[in-house]
Structures are given as C-alpha cells and as structure tokens.
Design an enzyme around this catalytic site. Structure first.
Site, PDB file in Angstrom:
ATOM      1  N   ILE A 168      34.409 -40.710  16.081  1.00 50.52           N
ATOM      2  CA  ILE A 168      35.621 -41.529  16.068  1.00 50.52           C
ATOM      3  C   ILE A 168      35.266 -42.993  15.821  1.00 50.52           C
ATOM      4  CG2 ILE A 168      37.686 -42.170  17.353  1.00 50.52           C
ATOM      5  CD1 ILE A 168      37.444 -39.195  16.513  1.00 50.52           C
ATOM      6  N   TYR A 169      34.217 -43.459  16.461  1.00 53.35           N
ATOM      7  CA  TYR A 169      33.757 -44.837  16.264  1.00 53.35           C
ATOM      8  C   TYR A 169      33.396 -45.078  14.803  1.00 53.35           C
ATOM      9  CZ  TYR A 169      30.739 -48.965  16.899  1.00 53.35           C
ATOM     10  OH  TYR A 169      30.165 -50.206  16.815  1.00 53.35           O
ATOM     11  N   ALA A 170      32.631 -44.156  14.220  1.00 52.69           N
ATOM     12  CA  ALA A 170      32.214 -44.295  12.822  1.00 52.69           C
ATOM     13  C   ALA A 170      33.418 -44.270  11.885  1.00 52.69           C
ATOM     14  CB  ALA A 170      31.226 -43.199  12.448  1.00 52.69           C
TER      15      ALA A 170
END
Length: 261
Positions: A168-170
């Site tokens: 999700i961060y990426a």
C-alpha cells in the site's frame, strides 16, 4: 595545475548552494528527514516554513535551532491531507515571508502490513496523507509558487522492489512519482522544476516502525554501501535539486539508496 584549480573552484561553487531570499515550505518537517531538509536549506540561506500536523513542540524546536543559527523560520500547523489547510498553509507562508519559491513534500506515513491485512480505514488514511496531500500542494503551487521555483516530492525506493508488507505504501508513492513527471511538463514553461527523491532505508522513526533488528540488518545488507542511510544523505540531494545548479533537472526520480537497486 590550471585545470585542477578551475575544477576545484567549480566544485566549491556547487558545495555552497545559495538560497538567499528564497522561501521554502517543507511539509512534515518537525522531525526526521523533513527536519534535516529544513535545517540544510536554512544553512544555505532559505527562509523556512516548518509544517507539522500535531507535534508543536518538535516543530518549534526545529525552528528555534534554525533561528539560533542565524536563519529565519516559522512553524505553521496544517494537515496537508486537507485542501482547506493547504490553502491556509500557503496563505500563512506568503503573509509571513511575502512569496514561496520552494516546496518540499515530505509528509507521509508508512503502513507496514501485507495487503490482505490492511483495513479500509488504514488504506484511506495512507491515501489521504501520502497521495492526496501531494495533489493538494501541487495544485496550490500551480498558482502560487514563484516563477523559476523548485518542487521536490519525497517518494521511496520500495516502488522499484517487491518487498512484502510495503504494497500500500509503494502504491501511494508510485502515484506520487507519476504526478511529479506530469506536473513537471505542465508547469515547466514557468521555469519551475519538479523532481522526486526516492530514499532507500533511512534511520528515522517512520522506518523503524514495525521492524525487528533482523529486518533492519537485512535491509542494510542490501545496499552496495552496506549501511542504512542517514537523514543528511537525503537532505543534501534535496538541497542540490532546489539550487540553481539543478536548473536543468526536472521530471526525474533520483534514487537515494546506497545502491540497493
């Protein structure tokens, strides 16, 4: 000898980036990479707007350090995931310093979970802080950043890797990289450059969150230089990108990761 002296003089000019009379907003700059970026830009002569969302004490401490060193600084609370707050941040910066030349989008959070484990509210939160905030500040900068200004968005090297628990961060940071490229084309006619810096692992509270010592050592071993990055490693690259020496660099994603990839 003459060639050496000329090259040495040129290197000295690059080492001494001059940001006198420039005004820089650094989002999420009460601690970590953002705080170090603010300090380095202030050393080069920029007037600094420290942006924070909650930690008033930490933001004031960064500002105090800058002013005690002879710089100019103001701390402004604003939630950059809120468009009204972003407008208020730009309003306050202009009211205090008269104009804005530099925007460094550093604010962000990390959710270190497998995709299947991420809750709806966690997904919404990271989208709001890591992606919508960039959209809101770029939209505001399109109208209010001075000509020949500089924008640097902080992304991450994990967009280039396939690391579990970073999905999700990426995803949010990958979207930021695309916004950077397109916005650079849209605003370039005003002499404004827009770039991304993508750090590898850096010793910050955000990086350490949710990781074991084994995780940290494994990531250090991935780097060609064999260590985790320090906040100054990133701040120096940002300093270059906002300087006049980087006037021909725009729409780029600079990997600052010690050779992880």
């Amino acid at each position: 000898m003459l060639n050496y002296e000329i090259m040495n003089e040129s290197n000295n000019q690059i080492d001494m980036a001059n940001l006198d009379e420039k005004v820089a907003i650094v989002t999420g700059s009460s601690r970590g990479i953002g705080a170090e970026i603010a300090r380095e830009l202030a050393k080069a002569g920029a007037k600094i707007v420290i942006n924070y969302i909650q930690n008033h004490q930490a933001a004031n401490a960064v500002c105090t350090a800058i002013t005690e060193a002879g710089g100019k600084c103001v701390a402004i609370q604003a939630d950059v995931s809120n468009p009204a707050d972003v407008r208020r941040l730009f309003d306050a910066a202009i009211e205090h310093f008269g104009h804005i030349d530099i925007l460094v989008n550093n604010a962000g959070i990390l959710i270190f979970k497998k995709i299947a484990e991420v809750k709806d509210e966690e997904f919404d939160r990271i989208i709001n802080i890591n992606l919508k905030s960039i959209f809101y500040t770029l939209r505001e900068a399109a109208e209010r950043l001075a000509d020949n200004g500089r924008i640097v968005n902080i992304s991450t090297t994990v967009t280039r890797l396939m690391l579990p628990k970073y999905g999700i961060y990426a995803a949010t940071k990958g979207a930021v990289e695309q916004l950077t490229r397109i916005f650079a084309r849209e605003i370039g006619e005003r002499g404004i450059t827009v770039n991304t810096v993508s750090p590898g692992p850096v010793f910050t509270e955000l990086f350490r969150s949710g990781k074991t010592e084994e995780d940290i050592q494994r990531m250090a071993a991935m780097a060609s230089l064999g260590r985790i990055g320090e906040v100054d490693d990133i701040a120096q690259i940002v300093l270059f990108l906002v300087s006049d020496e980087a006037r021909w660099v725009t729409g780029q994603d600079i990997g600052a990761n010690g050779g992880i990839i």
